[in-house]
Design a protein around this motif. Structure first.
Motif, short mmCIF file in Angstrom:
data_model
loop_
_atom_site.label_atom_id
_atom_site.label_comp_id
_atom_site.label_asym_id
_atom_site.label_seq_id
_atom_site.Cartn_x
_atom_site.Cartn_y
_atom_site.Cartn_z
N CYS A 1 -18.24 7.30 -12.91
CA CYS A 1 -17.38 7.40 -14.10
C CYS A 1 -15.92 7.51 -13.70
CB CYS A 1 -17.79 8.60 -14.95
SG CYS A 1 -19.31 8.35 -15.92
N GLU A 2 -15.63 8.26 -12.63
CA GLU A 2 -14.26 8.38 -12.16
C GLU A 2 -13.74 7.02 -11.69
OE1 GLU A 2 -12.52 10.89 -12.63
OE2 GLU A 2 -13.84 12.64 -12.72
N LEU A 3 -14.59 6.27 -10.99
CA LEU A 3 -14.19 4.94 -10.54
C LEU A 3 -13.98 4.01 -11.73
CD1 LEU A 3 -13.69 2.80 -8.38
CD2 LEU A 3 -16.17 2.45 -8.25
N LYS A 4 -14.89 4.05 -12.69
CA LYS A 4 -14.76 3.17 -13.86
C LYS A 4 -13.51 3.50 -14.67
CE LYS A 4 -19.72 2.52 -14.08
NZ LYS A 4 -20.97 3.10 -14.61
N ALA A 5 -13.14 4.78 -14.73
CA ALA A 5 -11.91 5.16 -15.43
C ALA A 5 -10.71 4.54 -14.73
CB ALA A 5 -11.79 6.68 -15.47
N ALA A 6 -10.70 4.58 -13.39
CA ALA A 6 -9.61 3.97 -12.64
C ALA A 6 -9.62 2.45 -12.82
CB ALA A 6 -9.74 4.33 -11.15
N GLN A 7 -10.80 1.85 -12.79
CA GLN A 7 -10.91 0.40 -12.96
C GLN A 7 -10.44 -0.04 -14.34
OE1 GLN A 7 -15.13 0.18 -11.99
NE2 GLN A 7 -14.68 -1.07 -10.21
N SER A 8 -10.79 0.72 -15.36
CA SER A 8 -10.38 0.37 -16.73
C SER A 8 -8.87 0.41 -16.88
CB SER A 8 -11.04 1.33 -17.73
OG SER A 8 -12.44 1.19 -17.72
N ALA A 9 -8.26 1.44 -16.32
CA ALA A 9 -6.80 1.54 -16.38
C ALA A 9 -6.16 0.41 -15.59
CB ALA A 9 -6.35 2.90 -15.84
N ALA A 10 -6.75 0.09 -14.44
CA ALA A 10 -6.22 -1.01 -13.62
C ALA A 10 -6.34 -2.34 -14.35
CB ALA A 10 -6.98 -1.07 -12.30
N PHE A 11 -7.45 -2.55 -15.04
CA PHE A 11 -7.63 -3.79 -15.82
C PHE A 11 -6.55 -3.93 -16.87
CE2 PHE A 11 -9.11 -5.72 -19.76
CZ PHE A 11 -9.41 -7.00 -19.34
N LEU A 12 -6.26 -2.85 -17.57
CA LEU A 12 -5.23 -2.91 -18.61
C LEU A 12 -3.87 -3.23 -18.00
CD1 LEU A 12 -6.23 0.16 -20.83
CD2 LEU A 12 -6.60 -2.27 -21.32
N LEU A 13 -3.56 -2.60 -16.88
CA LEU A 13 -2.28 -2.88 -16.23
C LEU A 13 -2.19 -4.34 -15.80
CD1 LEU A 13 -1.73 0.26 -13.95
CD2 LEU A 13 -0.36 -0.42 -15.92
N LYS A 14 -3.23 -4.84 -15.16
CA LYS A 14 -3.21 -6.21 -14.64
C LYS A 14 -3.22 -7.24 -15.78
CE LYS A 14 -6.56 -5.52 -11.52
NZ LYS A 14 -7.46 -5.80 -10.37
#
Length: 258
Positions: free
Chosen positions: A42-55
């Motif tokens: 879940c911690e990784l997915k939270a980071a991935q989701s934020a990264a997706f939005l930024l990219k």
């Protein structure tokens, strides 16, 4: 145990609290490995989701590459089993500043909020992995619950409404995590895990507020009705029967052998 005023906005935002039956299930010793492994992802997915939005919305090509490199070691460990606590140590830093792409009015604000969130979530990933090893447990990947997908399928398909909805979903995920950490912590026998979950409350509470602030800024109009839509969806996922026990799962529905 913790500052209850910190959680007041969370309780006002969420439409329901975590069912007691979920806490009872989470406290069973045999479910500790499920909780910790799912929490790590879940911690990784939270980071991935934020990264997706930024990219997707805010970064230059150089910024996209920096964010990809930041998260990649954690993804490789989580999904391929390559790496260790030692190789991940100190990896949640970015070497140079990231700038928004031209013409993105909200870019700097999104970068400031989401880069901090990514770094914190990756640090939490590392901390959960430490606890897994301290507990003598073995990490292996675990399938995702229905929770995030159950909300994301209601995101609108046109912009900027899609972005606004994704940010609102992010707010609910962070708020629920905060509420669940707070509800579970007092019942945990392990003092290290209890203190760790309490230590997460402040950052999770800020993350939910950051998501909401971005959603409101980008929408340029009142988003109360969209928040209400997702509040109803989220609460239904939490209180309805769920046969798959995970950190964000609903009311546990246990199959009793006959």
């Amino acid at each position: 145990m913790y500052n209850k005023h910190l959680l007041e906005p969370i309780y006002g935002f969420l439409k329901c609290t975590t069912p007691d039956s979920w806490v009872e299930e989470a406290c069973k010793p045999e479910n500790l490995t499920v909780i910790l492994r799912d929490h790590l992802l879940c911690e990784l997915k939270a980071a991935q989701s934020a990264a997706f939005l930024l990219k997707r919305y805010a970064l230059t090509d150089d910024g996209k590459e920096q964010i990809t490199q930041l998260i990649e070691p954690y993804e490789v460990f989580a999904y391929k089993g390559i790496g260790s606590l030692e190789t991940l140590k100190g990896k949640s830093n970015i070497s140079k500043s990231i700038r928004p792409k031209d013409g993105c009015s909200y870019g700097k604000d999104m970068i400031d909020k989401m880069v901090l969130l990514i770094r914190e979530e990756l640090h939490h990933f590392y901390q959960v992995l430490e606890i897994i090893e301290q507990q003598g447990l073995t990490y292996r990947p675990i399938t995702a619950s229905r929770y995030a997908k159950g909300m994301m399928k209601h995101v609108r398909t046109f912009e900027p409404a899609a972005l606004v909805d994704k940010l609102i979903v992010g707010a609910f995920i962070e708020a629920r995590s905060c509420e669940r950490f707070a509800k579970l912590a007092p019942y945990l026998v392990d003092e290290t895990l209890q203190k760790f979950y309490i230590s997460l409350l402040r950052s999770e509470a800020r993350h939910y507020q950051d998501y909401l602030e971005l959603a409101q800024k980008i929408a340029g109009e009142n988003i109360t009705k969209r928040i209400e839509v997702f509040a109803n969806i989220e609460s239904e996922l939490i209180i309805s029967d769920d046969f798959d026990f995970k950190f964000h799962s609903g009311t546990p529905k246990i199959i009793v052998p006959v």
